[in-house]
Write an enzyme that holds these catalytic residues in place. Structure first.
Site, PDB file in Angstrom:
ATOM      1  N   ILE A  84      -0.156   5.002   5.443  1.00  0.00           N
ATOM      2  CA  ILE A  84       0.280   3.785   4.481  1.00  0.00           C
ATOM      3  C   ILE A  84       0.200   2.535   5.328  1.00  0.00           C
ATOM      4  CG2 ILE A  84       2.286   2.674   3.322  1.00  0.00           C
ATOM      5  CD1 ILE A  84       3.750   5.470   3.611  1.00  0.00           C
ATOM      6  N   CYS A  85      -0.450   1.534   4.774  1.00  0.00           N
ATOM      7  CA  CYS A  85      -0.543   0.191   5.520  1.00  0.00           C
ATOM      8  C   CYS A  85       0.353  -0.577   5.009  1.00  0.00           C
ATOM      9  CB  CYS A  85      -2.016  -0.233   5.594  1.00  0.00           C
ATOM     10  SG  CYS A  85      -2.724  -1.315   4.371  1.00  0.00           S
ATOM     11  N   LEU A  86       1.525  -0.681   5.962  1.00  0.00           N
ATOM     12  CA  LEU A  86       2.576  -1.565   5.616  1.00  0.00           C
ATOM     13  C   LEU A  86       3.037  -2.186   6.990  1.00  0.00           C
ATOM     14  CD1 LEU A  86       4.610  -2.142   3.328  1.00  0.00           C
ATOM     15  CD2 LEU A  86       5.764  -0.259   4.008  1.00  0.00           C
TER      16      LEU A  86
END
Ligand SMILES: [Zn+2]
Ligand SMILES: [Zn+2]
Lengths: 155, 299
Positions: free
Chosen positions: A94-96
């Site tokens: 996840i790119c968070l």
């Protein structure tokens, strides 16, 4: 025979308790598994009503180091259903930003879950990240080893 | 001595002892009606060590001191509800005991003593999630967040290390000229702290004494009940709408984001973080910028 708990485990124990007692809607933790090993949790998450993910359910894996909460948890989607979303790679990464650069020890598993629910809920079109194939082939197994670059959504 | 003279004598004594710390309101007939005092713990006048306070209001009925005065506690700071409830009980007992006698100074002393004993923030440290006990060294930041020194030291150390590592990777011309700035874990305001003093602090007592808990049958049942409740609400179509909930809690500071196309403000970094007293842990993430990334390199 229980060995002495580390400060990380003591904090995780508190978090586990509050996540059991007061979970965000649609979120539930596998309490028994987490109790066995406080450093690895599985969390079930349901797509919120009225969003593109309604009716779907997902599994998140949280791995904590003994530097938690000073070090962010490693969070990935696992299992057979990975959400199709512009910020979720098909390997579950996840790119968070709060999972890397914007992490703070005042954040928590609950805060991360809420962020992910909100990230999914605000999606308007189910789409994989444009570079999914390349990323999945070349990335490290640990998403925290990826140096993500800030990207403005509105551009 | 008439009843009114007794009251006058009591009030004069109070003014002599407390001076500016007390205010007395008189009615049209010149009789004292209301006595007010802001009470702090006794910390030998070290104002920066006073973490709690409360305002006592004493209303004097005509027959005072032959009947009990009416007391109120206002603007409690750093005190939780149970502490205030406890104070009210002790005040009631004291008033009962002192019927016929001057009681105001007794009340002030009683409250001061209680505050001195509980001169500790009753919230949790946002880093370890444990409370503050007597003997724990802790810091109140300029942004009014409380941390054990032990916890804050670890936070600052890790942040500084990360900062230096990042700087090392940058070409010289891109490096920061101002150096490392410690920030608050909760609101990310810059904070000033004495690193060496922090680092010698011992772990907080509650954290050290924490017992391993077991996921009891009772907890499992509770978890199942929560799940059932969720399913029930969902089946009724009454499930909480996360986005609507968020809109309630998020203060919109940028009206441009608020066009009709947009179903709600995103947690994008264009909205400056809004300082909020965290209601519970889950709300804190709204204080933090949430950013998405689409480019990356391998670290
Ligand atoms: Zn702490
Ligand atoms: Zn702060």
């Amino acid at each position: 025979m229980t060995s002495a708990m580390s400060p990380s485990e003591r904090r995780l124990q508190k978090e586990l308790m509050s996540l059991i007692k007061d979970p965000p809607p649609g979120v539930s933790v596998d309490a028994e598994q987490a109790e066995q090993n406080l450093l690895q949790w599985t969390i079930h998450m349901e797509g919120a009503t009225g969003t593109l993910y309604e009716g779907e359910s997902f599994q998140l894996q949280f791995k904590f180091s003994n530097k938690y909460p000073f070090d962010s948890p490693e969070v990935t989607f696992v299992g057979s259903n990975i959400p199709v979303h512009p910020h979720v790679y098909s390997n579950g990464h996840i790119c968070l930003s709060i999972l890397t650069d914007d992490w703070s020890p005042a954040l928590s598993v609950q805060a991360v879950c809420l962020s992910i629910v909100s990230m999914l809920s605000s999606c308007r079109e189910k789409q994989q990240p444009p570079d999914n194939a390349f990323y999945v082939k070349t990335c490290n197994k640990n998403p925290k080893k990826t140096k993500w670059w800030y990207h403005d959504d509105s551009v | 001595m008439s009843q009114q003279e007794r009251v006058q004598e009591e009030l004069e004594a109070l003014e002599a002892i407390l001076m500016d710390d007390i205010s007395i309101t008189y009615n049209a007939k010149g009789c004292a009606e209301l006595v007010k005092s802001v009470i702090f713990p006794s910390t030998a006048n070290e104002v920066d060590k006073q973490y709690v306070c409360v305002t006592l209001e004493v209303e004097l009925p005509q027959d005072y001191p032959d009947c009990k005065p009416v007391t109120r506690l206002k603007s409690p700071r750093g005190l939780d509800e149970s502490t205030v409830d406890h104070l009210y009980k002790e005040i009631a007992n004291k008033c009962e005991e002192y019927i016929g006698h001057a009681v105001i100074y007794e009340l002030i002393e009683l409250i001061r003593q209680n505050l001195t004993e509980s001169n500790l923030p009753t919230c949790q440290c946002a880093v370890c999630l444990y409370g503050f006990s007597e003997g724990d060294s802790f810091t109140k930041t300029q942004c009014f967040h409380y941390f054990h020194n032990y916890c804050l030291a670890k936070h600052v150390t890790v942040n500084e290390k990360n900062f230096l590592e990042e700087q090392d990777k940058l070409p010289a011309w891109k490096r920061s000229t101002v150096g490392f700035q410690a920030t608050c874990p909760v609101c990310r305001e810059p904070i000033s702290c004495d690193g060496t003093k922090l680092k010698t602090s011992l772990p907080p007592k509650e954290l050290q004494d924490a017992q391993k808990f077991e996921v009891t049958q009772e907890l499992k049942m509770l978890q199942q009940k929560m799940q059932q409740l969720f399913n029930y609400q969902k089946s009724k179509g009454g499930i909480i709408d996360i986005e609507a909930e968020e809109n309630k809690l998020l203060l919109i500071t940028n009206s441009e984001d608020n066009n009709s196309e947009d179903p709600g403000p995103s947690l994008s970094s264009s909205n400056p973080p809004v300082e909020q007293q965290p209601l519970h842990n889950g709300l804190q993430n709204r204080n933090h910028n949430q950013r998405h990334y689409s480019k990356y390199s391998n670290r």
